[in-house]
Design a protein around this motif. Structure first.
Motif, PDB file in Angstrom:
ATOM      1  N   ASP A 273       0.948  -1.320   0.124  1.00  0.00           N
ATOM      2  CA  ASP A 273      -0.098  -0.075  -0.058  1.00  0.00           C
ATOM      3  C   ASP A 273       0.969   1.243  -0.005  1.00  0.00           C
ATOM      4  OD1 ASP A 273      -1.563   2.346   0.654  1.00  0.00           O
ATOM      5  OD2 ASP A 273      -2.998   0.945   1.650  1.00  0.00           O
ATOM      6  N   TRP A 274       1.121   1.920  -1.278  1.00  0.00           N
ATOM      7  CA  TRP A 274       1.887   3.016  -1.274  1.00  0.00           C
ATOM      8  C   TRP A 274       1.787   4.228  -0.288  1.00  0.00           C
ATOM      9  CZ3 TRP A 274       6.731   1.944  -3.069  1.00  0.00           C
ATOM     10  CH2 TRP A 274       6.495   1.151  -4.076  1.00  0.00           C
ATOM     11  N   GLU A 275       0.272   4.591  -0.117  1.00  0.00           N
ATOM     12  CA  GLU A 275      -0.082   5.568   0.225  1.00  0.00           C
ATOM     13  C   GLU A 275       0.220   5.279   1.937  1.00  0.00           C
ATOM     14  OE1 GLU A 275      -0.866   8.433  -0.609  1.00  0.00           O
ATOM     15  OE2 GLU A 275      -0.332   7.777  -2.586  1.00  0.00           O
TER      16      GLU A 275
ATOM     17  N   ARG B  46       8.520   7.948   8.504  1.00  0.00           N
ATOM     18  CA  ARG B  46       8.874   9.244   9.204  1.00  0.00           C
ATOM     19  C   ARG B  46       9.237  10.103   8.165  1.00  0.00           C
ATOM     20  NH1 ARG B  46      14.098   7.875  12.639  1.00  0.00           N
ATOM     21  NH2 ARG B  46      14.093   9.698  12.942  1.00  0.00           N
ATOM     22  N   TRP B  47       9.778   9.586   7.122  1.00  0.00           N
ATOM     23  CA  TRP B  47      10.111  10.572   5.966  1.00  0.00           C
ATOM     24  C   TRP B  47       8.856  11.139   5.562  1.00  0.00           C
ATOM     25  CZ3 TRP B  47      13.581   8.851   1.354  1.00  0.00           C
ATOM     26  CH2 TRP B  47      13.806   9.759   0.571  1.00  0.00           C
ATOM     27  N   GLY B  48       7.916  10.236   4.983  1.00  0.00           N
ATOM     28  CA  GLY B  48       6.623  10.901   4.427  1.00  0.00           C
ATOM     29  C   GLY B  48       5.771  11.927   5.395  1.00  0.00           C
ATOM     30  N   GLN B  49       5.768  11.536   6.893  1.00  0.00           N
ATOM     31  CA  GLN B  49       5.144  12.215   7.736  1.00  0.00           C
ATOM     32  C   GLN B  49       5.980  13.864   7.775  1.00  0.00           C
ATOM     33  OE1 GLN B  49       5.404  10.010  11.408  1.00  0.00           O
ATOM     34  NE2 GLN B  49       3.831   8.665  10.620  1.00  0.00           N
TER      35      GLN B  49
ATOM     36  N   ALA C  95       8.863  16.157  -3.784  1.00  0.00           N
ATOM     37  CA  ALA C  95       9.472  15.290  -2.586  1.00  0.00           C
ATOM     38  C   ALA C  95       8.830  13.917  -2.672  1.00  0.00           C
ATOM     39  CB  ALA C  95       9.124  16.136  -1.350  1.00  0.00           C
ATOM     40  N   ARG C  96       7.580  13.891  -3.043  1.00  0.00           N
ATOM     41  CA  ARG C  96       6.903  12.767  -2.896  1.00  0.00           C
ATOM     42  C   ARG C  96       7.763  11.558  -4.016  1.00  0.00           C
ATOM     43  NH1 ARG C  96       1.688  11.212  -1.238  1.00  0.00           N
ATOM     44  NH2 ARG C  96       1.528  10.030  -3.112  1.00  0.00           N
ATOM     45  N   ASN C  97       7.819  12.374  -5.099  1.00  0.00           N
ATOM     46  CA  ASN C  97       8.557  11.189  -6.271  1.00  0.00           C
ATOM     47  C   ASN C  97       9.843  10.888  -5.653  1.00  0.00           C
ATOM     48  OD1 ASN C  97       6.488  11.570  -7.876  1.00  0.00           O
ATOM     49  ND2 ASN C  97       7.426  13.422  -8.897  1.00  0.00           N
ATOM     50  N   ALA C  98      10.652  11.723  -5.215  1.00  0.00           N
ATOM     51  CA  ALA C  98      12.019  11.322  -4.443  1.00  0.00           C
ATOM     52  C   ALA C  98      11.659  10.127  -3.478  1.00  0.00           C
ATOM     53  CB  ALA C  98      12.597  12.699  -3.848  1.00  0.00           C
ATOM     54  N   PHE C  99      10.703  10.465  -2.588  1.00  0.00           N
ATOM     55  CA  PHE C  99      10.437   9.322  -1.672  1.00  0.00           C
ATOM     56  C   PHE C  99      10.289   7.870  -2.235  1.00  0.00           C
ATOM     57  CE2 PHE C  99       7.300   6.737   0.770  1.00  0.00           C
ATOM     58  CZ  PHE C  99       7.800   6.548   1.841  1.00  0.00           C
ATOM     59  N   PHE C 100       9.200   7.789  -3.204  1.00  0.00           N
ATOM     60  CA  PHE C 100       8.966   6.728  -4.023  1.00  0.00           C
ATOM     61  C   PHE C 100      10.191   6.210  -4.562  1.00  0.00           C
ATOM     62  CE2 PHE C 100       4.522   8.386  -3.291  1.00  0.00           C
ATOM     63  CZ  PHE C 100       4.170   7.391  -2.421  1.00  0.00           C
ATOM     64  N   GLY C 101      10.881   6.946  -5.173  1.00  0.00           N
ATOM     65  CA  GLY C 101      12.068   6.421  -6.007  1.00  0.00           C
ATOM     66  C   GLY C 101      13.035   5.953  -5.058  1.00  0.00           C
ATOM     67  N   ALA C 102      13.133   6.224  -3.699  1.00  0.00           N
ATOM     68  CA  ALA C 102      14.222   5.875  -2.977  1.00  0.00           C
ATOM     69  C   ALA C 102      13.628   4.327  -2.379  1.00  0.00           C
ATOM     70  CB  ALA C 102      14.243   6.569  -1.650  1.00  0.00           C
ATOM     71  N   MET C 103      12.487   4.215  -2.467  1.00  0.00           N
ATOM     72  CA  MET C 103      11.968   3.010  -2.088  1.00  0.00           C
ATOM     73  C   MET C 103      12.367   1.571  -3.119  1.00  0.00           C
ATOM     74  SD  MET C 103      10.316   3.762   0.558  1.00  0.00           S
ATOM     75  CE  MET C 103      11.540   5.034   0.724  1.00  0.00           C
ATOM     76  N   VAL C 104      12.542   1.966  -4.174  1.00  0.00           N
ATOM     77  CA  VAL C 104      12.861   0.685  -4.891  1.00  0.00           C
ATOM     78  C   VAL C 104      13.979  -0.270  -4.540  1.00  0.00           C
ATOM     79  CG1 VAL C 104      13.605   0.328  -7.346  1.00  0.00           C
ATOM     80  CG2 VAL C 104      12.040   2.108  -7.162  1.00  0.00           C
TER      81      VAL C 104
ATOM     82  N   ALA D 258      17.134  16.397   3.825  1.00  0.00           N
ATOM     83  CA  ALA D 258      16.804  17.885   4.453  1.00  0.00           C
ATOM     84  C   ALA D 258      16.233  18.560   3.072  1.00  0.00           C
ATOM     85  CB  ALA D 258      17.599  18.780   5.015  1.00  0.00           C
ATOM     86  N   ASP D 259      14.941  19.257   3.451  1.00  0.00           N
ATOM     87  CA  ASP D 259      14.270  19.832   2.209  1.00  0.00           C
ATOM     88  C   ASP D 259      14.768  21.418   2.253  1.00  0.00           C
ATOM     89  OD1 ASP D 259      12.394  20.928   0.313  1.00  0.00           O
ATOM     90  OD2 ASP D 259      10.590  20.517   1.088  1.00  0.00           O
ATOM     91  N   THR D 260      15.671  21.780   1.706  1.00  0.00           N
ATOM     92  CA  THR D 260      16.154  22.962   1.847  1.00  0.00           C
ATOM     93  C   THR D 260      15.300  24.269   1.207  1.00  0.00           C
ATOM     94  OG1 THR D 260      17.418  22.901  -0.157  1.00  0.00           O
ATOM     95  CG2 THR D 260      18.603  22.168   1.589  1.00  0.00           C
TER      96      THR D 260
END
Length: 239
Positions: free
Chosen positions: A72-74, A81-84, A159-168, A215-217
């Motif tokens: 469940d991706w969502e 913690r990253w998504g939050q 930021a969401r795309n970066a998160f999901f890309g790091a999940m692979v 960090a989200d600069t």
């Protein structure tokens, strides 16, 4: 006398034949079907792997590793913690921009009201010039604030795309660990056992490896008033 002796011999021979035929019949009755598809249980095709059901309700079934997993991706995004952290940054920045938009809108409303009140106190040419300048400035401000809103939305999507890309690569680890070959999005699955869901495993792995993520600069880097003081002071009531 000879007839009685022949009858005894005939009866003994029949008894022997019946004894020999009984095991063969029992063996034929217990043999597995070898015919066509009609000989297989309903829903089981030839060549399918069949796991027998337990004879008693208390018998335990042995679960083999599943080659197919679900995620469940969502839930993964919202539960990590990253998504939050991404969601918290988005809510903070959206709130800050809304407050800025409200302040600018209040200033423009006050200026427009003052200009309207001054209309009967100044000549028509002066009023027309001030009204045109106000309209041009208000239009520019609306465009600037709209662009800032779109930029904020794009930053959140990135930021969401970066998160999901790091999940692979992490998902590959879970696949190998589970002995699976494919993972499916739960939105495309009609029904699956809970054991196939790797979302909790992924959340634990992401939290352990990634924490709150990079960090989200760009987040929170708002100017106190990017448009300067667009509304400016309200127009004077009299020239």
């Amino acid at each position: 006398m000879a007839q009685r002796g022949g009858t005894r011999i005939w009866r003994a021979g029949m008894a022997v034949l019946l004894c020999l035929a009984a095991p063969a019949a029992a063996q034929q009755a217990t043999a597995q079907p070898t015919g066509g598809a009609d000989d297989y249980p309903t829903g089981v095709a030839p060549g399918s792997a069949v796991v027998a059901a337990p004879r008693d309700p208390g018998d335990a079934l042995i679960r083999l590793p599943s080659p197919v997993l679900t995620i469940d991706w969502e839930q993964l995004f919202d539960g990590s913690r990253w998504g939050q952290r991404i969601l918290a940054d988005m809510q903070r920045d959206t709130g800050a921009q809304k407050a800025e938009n409200d302040r600018i809108a209040d200033q423009l409303i006050a200026e427009e009201r003052a200009l309207t009140e001054a209309r009967g106190k100044i000549d028509a040419a002066t009023f027309q010039a001030r009204a045109e300048e106000f309209d041009a400035r208000a239009t520019k401000i609306r465009a600037e604030q709209s662009a800032k809103g779109k930029a904020l939305e794009q930053r959140y999507n990135d930021a969401r795309n970066a998160f999901f890309g790091a999940m692979v690569p992490l998902l590959d680890e879970v696949l190998h660990r589970r002995g699976a070959v494919v993972v499916l999005d739960q939105r495309a699955v009609i029904r699956a056992l809970p054991e196939a869901d790797v979302t909790p495993d992924m959340i634990a792995l992401v939290d352990a490896r990634m924490g709150e993520g990079p960090a989200d600069t760009a987040s929170g880097s708002h100017d106190s008033d990017p448009a300067g003081d667009p509304a400016g002071d309200p127009a004077p009531a009299s020239p």
